[in-house]
Design a protein around this motif. Structure first.
Motif, mmCIF file in Angstrom:
data_model
loop_
_atom_site.group_PDB
_atom_site.id
_atom_site.type_symbol
_atom_site.label_atom_id
_atom_site.label_comp_id
_atom_site.label_asym_id
_atom_site.label_seq_id
_atom_site.Cartn_x
_atom_site.Cartn_y
_atom_site.Cartn_z
ATOM 1 N N GLU A 66 -3.080 7.327 5.573
ATOM 2 C CA GLU A 66 -2.524 7.995 4.394
ATOM 3 C C GLU A 66 -3.179 7.462 3.119
ATOM 4 O O GLU A 66 -3.500 8.223 2.205
ATOM 5 N N THR A 67 -3.364 6.144 3.070
ATOM 6 C CA THR A 67 -3.991 5.520 1.909
ATOM 7 C C THR A 67 -5.415 6.024 1.741
ATOM 8 O O THR A 67 -5.832 6.375 0.625
ATOM 9 N N CYS A 68 -6.167 6.086 2.837
ATOM 10 C CA CYS A 68 -7.541 6.592 2.779
ATOM 11 C C CYS A 68 -7.574 8.043 2.309
ATOM 12 O O CYS A 68 -8.405 8.412 1.465
ATOM 13 N N ILE A 81 -0.217 4.450 7.909
ATOM 14 C CA ILE A 81 -0.155 4.156 6.483
ATOM 15 C C ILE A 81 -1.554 3.941 5.921
ATOM 16 O O ILE A 81 -1.877 4.417 4.832
ATOM 17 N N LEU A 82 -2.401 3.245 6.657
ATOM 18 C CA LEU A 82 -3.781 3.051 6.207
ATOM 19 C C LEU A 82 -4.521 4.391 6.138
ATOM 20 O O LEU A 82 -5.287 4.638 5.205
ATOM 21 N N TYR A 114 -5.378 9.538 0.456
ATOM 22 C CA TYR A 114 -5.005 9.556 -0.956
ATOM 23 C C TYR A 114 -6.206 9.165 -1.824
ATOM 24 O O TYR A 114 -6.484 9.802 -2.842
ATOM 25 N N ILE A 168 1.364 4.773 -2.798
ATOM 26 C CA ILE A 168 0.994 6.133 -2.398
ATOM 27 C C ILE A 168 2.081 7.077 -2.896
ATOM 28 O O ILE A 168 3.250 6.900 -2.587
ATOM 29 N N HIS A 210 1.897 12.329 -0.425
ATOM 30 C CA HIS A 210 0.943 11.805 0.553
ATOM 31 C C HIS A 210 1.616 10.966 1.637
ATOM 32 O O HIS A 210 0.976 10.555 2.585
ATOM 33 N N LYS A 211 2.903 10.699 1.490
ATOM 34 C CA LYS A 211 3.616 9.865 2.460
ATOM 35 C C LYS A 211 4.189 10.720 3.575
ATOM 36 O O LYS A 211 4.696 11.808 3.337
ATOM 37 N N LEU A 226 0.838 -1.202 0.000
ATOM 38 C CA LEU A 226 0.000 0.000 0.000
ATOM 39 C C LEU A 226 0.871 1.250 0.000
ATOM 40 O O LEU A 226 0.636 2.185 -0.758
ATOM 41 N N GLN A 227 1.862 1.245 0.858
ATOM 42 C CA GLN A 227 2.725 2.418 0.953
ATOM 43 C C GLN A 227 3.478 2.662 -0.347
ATOM 44 O O GLN A 227 3.716 3.802 -0.726
#
Length: 96
Positions: free
Chosen positions: A47-49, A44-45, A51, A27, A31-32, A23-24
């Protein structure tokens, strides 16, 4: 004994870590906020959301701009009709 399924169907901690790394990896940099070693899985989750939400906003913005463009095309000319037809075909392909 868990009622959620057999032990064989459970995801291991290593598999979760691997999925978090994947996932990371997808991204983009803006966004990281850290690396897998420096960031928790929940971060990280999150950040994913965020993004994915930004992608949704971008799609909505592009859709609005495309609608405005489509409505501004003068279809009384052959060129305008062709442009509109090409845009509609492109939109249909992208929806598949």
């Amino acid at each position: 004994m868990s009622t959620r399924g057999s032990r064989a169907s459970r995801i291991t901690e290593d598999e979760i870590k691997d999925l978090i790394r994947k996932l990371q990896a997808v991204i983009p940099e803006p966004h990281k906020t850290g690396t897998i070693r420096g960031a928790s899985a929940s971060k990280i989750l999150n950040e994913t959301c965020n993004y994915i939400k930004s992608l949704h906003r971008e799609v909505e913005d592009l859709s609005e701009r495309l609608s405005a463009l489509m409505s501004s095309i003068d279809t009384s000319s052959a060129e305008g009709e062709l442009m509109k037809s090409l845009l509609v075909q492109t939109m249909r392909r992208s929806e598949r």
